[in-house]
Write a protein that holds these residues in place. Structure first.
Motif, short mmCIF file in Angstrom:
data_model
loop_
_atom_site.label_atom_id
_atom_site.label_comp_id
_atom_site.label_asym_id
_atom_site.label_seq_id
_atom_site.Cartn_x
_atom_site.Cartn_y
_atom_site.Cartn_z
N GLY A 179 -1.58 4.16 5.08
CA GLY A 179 -1.13 4.46 6.28
C GLY A 179 -0.22 3.88 7.27
O GLY A 179 0.31 4.21 8.07
N LEU A 180 -0.34 2.57 6.95
CA LEU A 180 0.71 1.59 7.56
C LEU A 180 2.24 1.86 7.05
O LEU A 180 3.07 2.11 7.70
CB LEU A 180 0.30 0.12 7.18
CG LEU A 180 1.15 -0.97 8.08
CD1 LEU A 180 1.24 -0.83 9.38
CD2 LEU A 180 0.86 -2.33 7.52
N SER B 152 -11.35 6.63 0.27
CA SER B 152 -11.62 5.29 0.08
C SER B 152 -11.85 4.62 1.58
O SER B 152 -11.24 5.05 2.54
CB SER B 152 -10.62 4.52 -0.73
OG SER B 152 -10.95 3.09 -0.51
N SER B 153 -12.99 3.52 1.70
CA SER B 153 -13.10 2.88 2.72
C SER B 153 -12.63 1.28 2.45
O SER B 153 -13.44 0.48 3.02
CB SER B 153 -14.50 3.00 3.41
OG SER B 153 -14.54 4.14 4.04
N ALA B 154 -12.07 1.10 1.24
CA ALA B 154 -11.92 -0.40 0.72
C ALA B 154 -10.80 -1.03 1.48
O ALA B 154 -9.55 -0.96 0.82
CB ALA B 154 -11.62 -0.34 -0.63
N GLY B 155 -11.17 -1.64 2.45
CA GLY B 155 -9.96 -2.67 2.94
C GLY B 155 -8.95 -1.85 3.65
O GLY B 155 -9.18 -0.49 4.24
N TYR B 156 -8.04 -2.50 4.29
CA TYR B 156 -7.10 -1.85 5.22
C TYR B 156 -6.62 -0.88 4.71
O TYR B 156 -5.88 -0.89 3.51
CB TYR B 156 -5.97 -3.02 5.72
CG TYR B 156 -6.55 -4.14 6.55
CD1 TYR B 156 -7.73 -4.21 6.99
CD2 TYR B 156 -5.87 -5.33 6.90
CE1 TYR B 156 -8.40 -5.43 7.67
CE2 TYR B 156 -6.32 -6.55 7.31
CZ TYR B 156 -7.54 -6.42 7.90
OH TYR B 156 -8.17 -7.34 8.71
N ASN B 157 -5.95 0.23 5.53
CA ASN B 157 -5.37 1.44 4.96
C ASN B 157 -3.97 1.22 5.10
O ASN B 157 -3.24 1.47 5.80
CB ASN B 157 -5.63 2.48 5.94
CG ASN B 157 -4.98 3.93 5.75
OD1 ASN B 157 -4.50 3.95 4.57
ND2 ASN B 157 -5.22 5.05 6.60
N LEU B 158 -3.50 0.56 3.83
CA LEU B 158 -2.06 0.07 3.85
C LEU B 158 -1.33 1.55 3.48
O LEU B 158 -0.04 1.34 4.00
CB LEU B 158 -1.94 -0.85 2.78
CG LEU B 158 -2.47 -2.07 2.73
CD1 LEU B 158 -2.24 -3.20 1.48
CD2 LEU B 158 -2.05 -2.90 4.01
N THR C 167 -1.01 0.06 -3.29
CA THR C 167 -1.81 0.03 -1.93
C THR C 167 -3.28 0.42 -2.70
O THR C 167 -4.20 -0.40 -1.92
CB THR C 167 -1.56 0.80 -1.21
OG1 THR C 167 -1.16 2.20 -1.84
CG2 THR C 167 -0.29 0.63 -0.63
#
Lengths: 494, 494
Positions: free
Chosen positions: B195-196, B187-193, B180
Motif C-alpha cells: 500500500g505504501l 495478510s495482516s503480517a506487518g506494515y502494508n508495504l 514486500t
C-alpha cells in the motif's frame, strides 16, 4: 512513568480519566484469548474523551519516553495490546460515538470504540439500507479492527479493513494530530497513509477517528451447506467456485472435528450435522442472481464429490444452516474442561495450497495427540486452527506452541503468510521476520523510526525495539491463567 | 552525473544499456500528454534487463547523489516521469515479461513493462478465463500503474491498482532489493508495504516485479446508454444506482459537449448521439443477473428523468454502444487545430457533490471561453475535464491553469481530492499540500527521508525536496512544444 501519569492527570484536569486500579491494569495488559501474554502490565489506564485528550497524553508520554498502547475491544489474539515494557494503556471506551453519517455518500465518521455490530445495528435502526461489511469477532471495535487490518467471513466478497477506510485522524508519537485524507472514495494524491496506519497495530500512531465506507444491503440472501468426503474435495470445490467468478458472499470451511464439536456442544440442537468436512456458503444479491448462484454452486460442488447439498428457502432456514458456522468458536469453548483453553491461530496460503496445508496440519495435530478444529475462510486461502490444551500442563503448552510454529513455517514454504487476519502483535514477531526477512523488516523499522523516534508507540509489537532484543527475550510469558508461578513460565527456565 | 553514468556503463558491462542520445533523453523527460514539463531532461537513459541491473544502477546513483526516475509506459499526465533535476531515467522496456502464471491461484508475476492490454490479450490467448481488471489509458504499463495507483472505468466494480497487488519486488534507494510479501491473497503480517509503494510514484523505490491478482471473466456482458436533461439528473441517477447496490461493471458520465465531440469527430459514424448528458453502463455476471440489473437500472434512471434508454442485445450492439465512451479522448484530440492541445486533469469528490462540482466547473469553463468536455467515473465521484487550448497563447494557457487550480480548490472544499487517479507528479504538488496540509505532508516527508535519505528517487515529485523549494520555483516550465522560447515560459518572466 509516575511523573508522566502525574502530568497527564494535571493536564487533563479530570481525575477519573486516569486509573491505576490493579484490576483495570490487569484487564488492559492481559488477555485470556491471547496465545501469549508478557509478564508486565501497564502502569496506568487513561480514558480520553477527545482527540485532543489523546494528543496531550501521547505528547506527555513522548516527553518521558513512556510506552503508549491503544485499547478498544480487547479481542485481539496475539498479545497485540499487551504491555511488555509497562507504560500507559489508552482505553477509547469513552470515544464510542458516531460523529457524522453521510448517507448519500455511503460513508460514516466514527470514533475508535464503536463496535462493528453496534454500528450495523444503528444503521439498521435508521433504515439506512447500508451496512459495514467487515465482520471479525463480534465484540471487536473499529479502532482495533484498523490496528490489525482485520477481516472475517465477508472478506471473500468485500475485502478487509483496508478496503473500507476513507480517512483517519491519527495522533502521532509527538502528539501531532493529522488527517490522512479528506473524504473522496478514491484518490491518487500522495502516499497512501491509510494503508500504512491500517494494520500497524498502533505502532505508528493512534487512530482517534475514521471515516468508513458503507455498502448497500443486498435485496436477498441465502445460505447453502454441502458436505465432502475429504478436506481436499472441499477445498477443490471452493477453488472452483472462486475460479468460476460466482460472487458468493461468504465461503467457509469447517472440518469434520469442528462439525463434531457443534454436535457435542448441542449449540444448534435439535439440529445435528453430518461429521464431515463441510462448506458453508452465503449468497446475496437480487432474488434471481441468488437463485442462479445457488444452482451453479450446487453443480460445482456435485462435481467435486459434494453431498447433502442443502440451501435455505427462507430466513429461518438461513439462520439454521448458518448457525453451525456462527456457533463454531463458542461450541469449542463450551467443551473446555477445567484448566483447558483454546489456542486460536491463523495463517493464509495461495488457495491452491490450502488442502495441502490443512491436511498436513491435521495429521500433525493428531500425531501430537492434540484436539483441534479447523475453520477456513477458504475463498481467501485463510484458515484458523483452534487447539484445545491444558494450560496447567507445560509439556502440552510446548507441544501446541511447536505445532503452531510448524504450521507457520509450512504456510511460508507454500508462499503464504504467518497471519491472514489476527496480526503479529507480541506473539508472531519471529514468524514475521521469517516471513519477510531482515531487509523487508528493516524497511518497516525505518518507517517506524521516522514516525516514532523514541519507539513509544506500542513498543515490541510487530518488531523488536532495536537494542532491546535481548531484554525482550527475557520478558517471559506470564502464566496463561495469570499466576506468575504457572507452567507457561517454562520459557524463562530454559 | 558523468561519473555515475561511466560507472554504471562499466559495471553493467553492456554499452547498449546506456543511452545519451538527445532524442531518447527528450522522450524520457518530456511528454506532450502532460499538463506540465519542467525545463531539464535526464542526462542518460538506462535500460536494465533485471532486478540486479536496477540495483546496480540505483546503488551507483545513490553514491553520486544522482536522481533516478522510473519510466515504463510514459502515459502519465502530471509530469510524473519528468527530470527537473536531471539525473538518470530507468526505462524498463526490456523488463516486459510474464515471469510466472499461477492459474489455480488466480495470480500472475510480471515485470514492470508489461502493458495491461497485452497482459489481458495473453490471458485470453491462453484461454485462462481470467483477466486483470485495472484499465487506465490503453498503453499504460504495470510499473507506472503501480506508481500512480491508477484506475479506470472498471474501478467502480473492481477497485484501483492497490486492490490488485499481492506482492512487489522493490529496489530501494541504496540498491537493496526487498520483496514486500510472499504470495497470500490476504495478510495482516506487518506494515502494508504494498500500500505504501503503490501510488508513491517511484519516490520510495523502484518496482521491478509484481504479483497481480486476476479476476475471473464473467459469463455475460451488456451495455446500456441513457440520456438526461441535465448533469444533475445524470449524477442523481448514478448515485441511486450505487445506493441500490446494483453491481454495475462500469458507470461513466459524459456531458453534452463530450457527446457533441463524438458526433463532430465522426469517430463512431454512422452512429450519431443525442447531445445530452449521458450515462454509460456496463453490466457483467450471469445472463439472468445481467438482465436483472438492466431492468433495475432502467427503472432507476427513468425515475431520474432518464430518456432514450438503450441496451445492447448482443456483442455487436455492446461494442457500438460503448464506442462513444471508448472514443471520447481520441475524438477530442482529433478536433485539435494547429497549436492546440488538450489539458487533461482529474479530481474526485464524495459522490453527493459530483453534480455541484461539475456544474460549477462547466460554468467556469464557459465564462472563460474555454472549450472543454467532462467525463466522469461517476460511481467513484471521480471526473476528468479535457480542456482544449492554444499552446502558443500564453494568456489562454494561464486561463486553463487557473481554471484547473480553481477546480481543485472546489474539490477540496467539497472534501474531495486533487486527483482521483492521475497522481500528483510535478504538476499537482501545491494542490496536494493544500489538500492534506503541512503536517500530513510532513509525515510523507518523514517516510521519504527514512527510505531515501539523499532524496535521489524521483526527486521533486509529490513533494518538494527540503531545501530546494526555492530552486524548484525557478525550474520553469519548458515550452509545451519543446522550444525554450515558447510562451509557456511566461512563468519565468513573472
Amino acid at each position: 512513568m509516575e511523573q508522566a501519569i502525574e502530568d497527564i492527570r494535571n493536564t487533563l484536569g479530570n481525575e477519573e480519566m486516569v486509573s491505576t486500579d490493579p484490576e483495570d491494569l490487569h484487564r488492559h495488559g492481559y488477555s485470556e484469548w491471547s496465545t501469549v501474554n508478557p509478564d508486565r502490565l501497564p502502569v496506568a489506564v487513561v480514558y480520553p474523551r477527545s482527540t485532543n485528550d489523546v494528543s496531550v497524553i501521547v505528547r506527555t508520554c513522548n516527553e518521558y519516553s513512556v510506552p503508549v498502547i491503544a485499547y478498544s475491544g480487547g479481542t485481539s489474539l496475539e498479545g497485540n495490546f499487551s504491555a511488555p515494557h509497562g507504560g500507559i494503556s489508552i482505553d477509547f471506551a469513552f470515544m464510542d460515538q458516531i460523529i457524522k453519517f453521510n448517507k448519500d455518500d455511503m460513508d460514516i465518521v466514527v470514533q475508535p470504540s464503536v463496535g462493528w455490530q453496534d454500528l450495523n445495528a444503528k444503521l439498521a435502526e435508521m433504515e439506512s439500507g447500508l451496512f459495514f461489511p467487515v465482520d471479525p469477532g463480534p465484540t471487536a471495535k473499529i479502532g482495533g479492527m484498523i490496528g490489525t487490518n482485520c477481516s472475517g467471513t465477508n472478506a471473500v466478497r468485500y475485502g478487509t479493513m483496508k478496503d473500507w477506510i476513507i480517512n483517519l485522524t491519527v495522533v502521532l508519537a509527538d502528539g501531532r494530530i493529522i488527517k490522512t485524507k479528506r473524504r473522496p472514495r478514491k484518490s491518487s494524491a500522495g502516499y497512501n497513509l491509510n494503508g500504512l496506519f491500517i494494520g500497524s497495530e498502533g505502532t505508528l500512531g493512534l487512530v482517534t477517528e475514521a471515516t468508513l465506507k458503507l455498502a448497500a444491503i443486498p435485496d436477498e440472501f441465502s445460505v447453502a451447506v454441502v458436505t465432502f468426503p475429504s478436506v481436499r474435495d472441499a477445498a477443490a470445490a471452493a477453488a472452483s467456485v472462486m475460479q468460476a467468478a460466482i460472487p458468493v458472499a461468504c465461503l467457509e470451511l469447517m472440518d469434520e472435528l469442528q462439525m463434531r464439536v457443534i454436535n457435542l456442544s448441542g449449540s444448534t440442537a435439535p439440529r445435528q450435522w453430518r461429521e464431515l468436512p463441510t462448506l458453508f456458503f452465503k449468497f446475496s444479491g437480487t432474488a434471481s442472481s441468488v437463485a442462479d448462484n445457488i444452482d451453479r454452486v450446487r453443480a460445482i460442488t456435485a462435481k467435486n464429490n459434494g453431498g447433502d447439498f442443502e440451501f435455505a428457502k427462507d430466513a429461518a432456514e438461513q439462520k439454521l444452516l448458518w448457525s453451525a458456522r456462527k456457533e463454531s468458536l463458542w461450541s469449542m469453548l463450551a467443551l473446555r474442561k477445567e484448566n483447558e483453553d483454546v489456542w486460536s491461530t491463523d495463517v493464509a496460503v495461495p488457495f491452491s495450497r490450502l488442502a495441502d496445508i490443512i491436511e498436513i496440519t491435521k495429521k500433525d495435530l493428531e500425531s501430537l495427540g492434540l484436539f483441534a478444529t479447523i475453520l477456513g475462510h477458504v475463498g481467501d486461502g485463510n484458515f484458523h486452527a483452534s487447539i484445545m490444551y491444558n494450560k496447567k500442563d507445560a509439556a502440552e503448552y510446548a507441544k501446541v506452541e511447536k505445532c503452531v510454529k510448524d504450521m507457520v513455517k509450512r504456510a511460508l514454504e507454500m508462499e503464504g503468510t504467518c497471519t491472514g487476519e489476527h496480526g503479529v502483535g507480541w506473539g508472531k514477531k519471529s514468524s514475521l521476520l521469517l516471513e519477510v526477512g531482515p531487509e523487508t523488516l528493516g524497511v518497516m523499522k525505518n518507517i517506524k523510526q521516522s514516525l516514532d523516534p523514541k519507539w513509544i508507540m506500542n513498543p515490541s509489537k510487530i518488531m523488536d525495539v532495536p537494542g532491546l532484543e535481548d531484554e525482550e527475550k527475557k520478558l517471559t510469558r506470564q502464566d496463561v491463567v495469570g499466576s506468575p508461578a504457572g507452567p507457561a513460565n517454562m520459557s524463562t527456565k530454559k
